[in-house]
Design an enzyme around this catalytic site. Sequence first.
Site, PDB file in Angstrom:
ATOM      1  N   LYS A 142       5.335  -1.721   8.015  1.00  0.00           N
ATOM      2  CA  LYS A 142       6.415  -1.005   7.320  1.00  0.00           C
ATOM      3  C   LYS A 142       7.664  -1.878   7.397  1.00  0.00           C
ATOM      4  CE  LYS A 142       8.654   3.576   7.326  1.00  0.00           C
ATOM      5  NZ  LYS A 142       8.670   4.896   8.023  1.00  0.00           N
ATOM      6  N   ASP A 187       8.483  17.499  11.126  1.00  0.00           N
ATOM      7  CA  ASP A 187       8.078  17.400   9.715  1.00  0.00           C
ATOM      8  C   ASP A 187       6.548  17.334   9.623  1.00  0.00           C
ATOM      9  OD1 ASP A 187       8.420  17.385   6.974  1.00  0.00           O
ATOM     10  OD2 ASP A 187       8.796  15.232   6.846  1.00  0.00           O
ATOM     11  N   ILE A 194       0.819  -1.225   0.000  1.00  0.00           N
ATOM     12  CA  ILE A 194       0.000   0.000   0.000  1.00  0.00           C
ATOM     13  C   ILE A 194       0.851   1.274   0.000  1.00  0.00           C
ATOM     14  CG2 ILE A 194      -2.053  -1.034   1.040  1.00  0.00           C
ATOM     15  CD1 ILE A 194      -1.125  -0.018   3.769  1.00  0.00           C
ATOM     16  N   GLY A 195       2.170   1.121   0.028  1.00  0.00           N
ATOM     17  CA  GLY A 195       3.032   2.300   0.001  1.00  0.00           C
ATOM     18  C   GLY A 195       4.485   1.901  -0.154  1.00  0.00           C
ATOM     19  N   ARG A 196       5.288   2.859  -0.579  1.00  0.00           N
ATOM     20  CA  ARG A 196       6.717   2.571  -0.786  1.00  0.00           C
ATOM     21  C   ARG A 196       7.527   3.816  -0.464  1.00  0.00           C
ATOM     22  NH1 ARG A 196       9.722  -1.359  -3.731  1.00  0.00           N
ATOM     23  NH2 ARG A 196       7.803  -2.508  -4.128  1.00  0.00           N
ATOM     24  N   GLY A 200      12.060   1.188   2.235  1.00  0.00           N
ATOM     25  CA  GLY A 200      11.215   0.019   2.426  1.00  0.00           C
ATOM     26  C   GLY A 200       9.827   0.164   1.851  1.00  0.00           C
ATOM     27  N   VAL A 230       5.452  -0.545   2.539  1.00  0.00           N
ATOM     28  CA  VAL A 230       4.364  -0.687   3.515  1.00  0.00           C
ATOM     29  C   VAL A 230       3.331  -1.650   2.938  1.00  0.00           C
ATOM     30  CG1 VAL A 230       2.618   0.496   4.887  1.00  0.00           C
ATOM     31  CG2 VAL A 230       4.752   1.681   4.324  1.00  0.00           C
TER      32      VAL A 230
END
Length: 274
Positions: free
Chosen positions: A38, A132, A15-17, A21, A23
């Site tokens: 993650k 952040d 679902i993510g990059r 790494g 996710v």
Amino acid sequence: MSEGLKRDYQLCEEIGRGRFGTVFRCFSPESGEFFACKSIDKRLLLDSIDRECLDKEAKIMQLVSGNPNVIQIIDVYEDDSYLHMVMDLCDSSDLYDRVSKRIFSETEAAAVMSPLMEAIEHCHRHGVAHRDIKPDNILFDGRNRLKLSDFGSADCFSDGRSMRGIVGTPYYVAPEVISGRDYNEKVDVWSAGVILYIMLAGIPPFYGESAADIFEAVLRANLRFPTRIFHSVSPAAKDLLRRMLCKDVSRRFSVEQVLRHPWITSGAEGRRDQ
């Protein structure tokens, strides 16, 4: 994959990059719930600084767990090649996606700012500055509950220790960070103030064609409320923005002061019609 992770969770789709790494959505047969995993490839950590940042992120996330508006770290698994962090799953659109599509009413903006500032207050109470704060790092879970995420740039300031180092994202970074001086946790209040401005105006308060131009505008900190854009924004909202986006750190509001401001406590009920 770590044996412990394989034992406790079923890994599903990506679902993510990120830089180090990936996710994945994962499922816990024991609880019957879905989470995010993650997985960081430690072989991509090219130097000791990268490794130190990764270790610090996991420790800081564990330190600030326990608040409903901060992403929770559920489990950590590590083997020779990977570090796996199992966290809350936030599969709704993030704030970046939402603000890129429309301008928020003051009531909608207050509904974001209140839990965001409570999350930041929780971090500050534990001696952690996020450093952040930006819409990309403000996620929402399946029940539309706000979750502050990504503590990769976070640092500790407890025992009166100030912080150094240029971290953050150009539009959202506080002027004292860019100037290279020591700074304190109020950098998070500045960044949250930029988010509030963007939600109400649809544009950032300080901008430029390049990162250097944006930094120059941030350092000038010439806060304006163009009539064409802000004609229907309440005086209370503008007052809060002035106090959060104050270049003088000694006069800038703390997170506790932001939470006590009438615009927040009233849920922006004193707004003008929009």
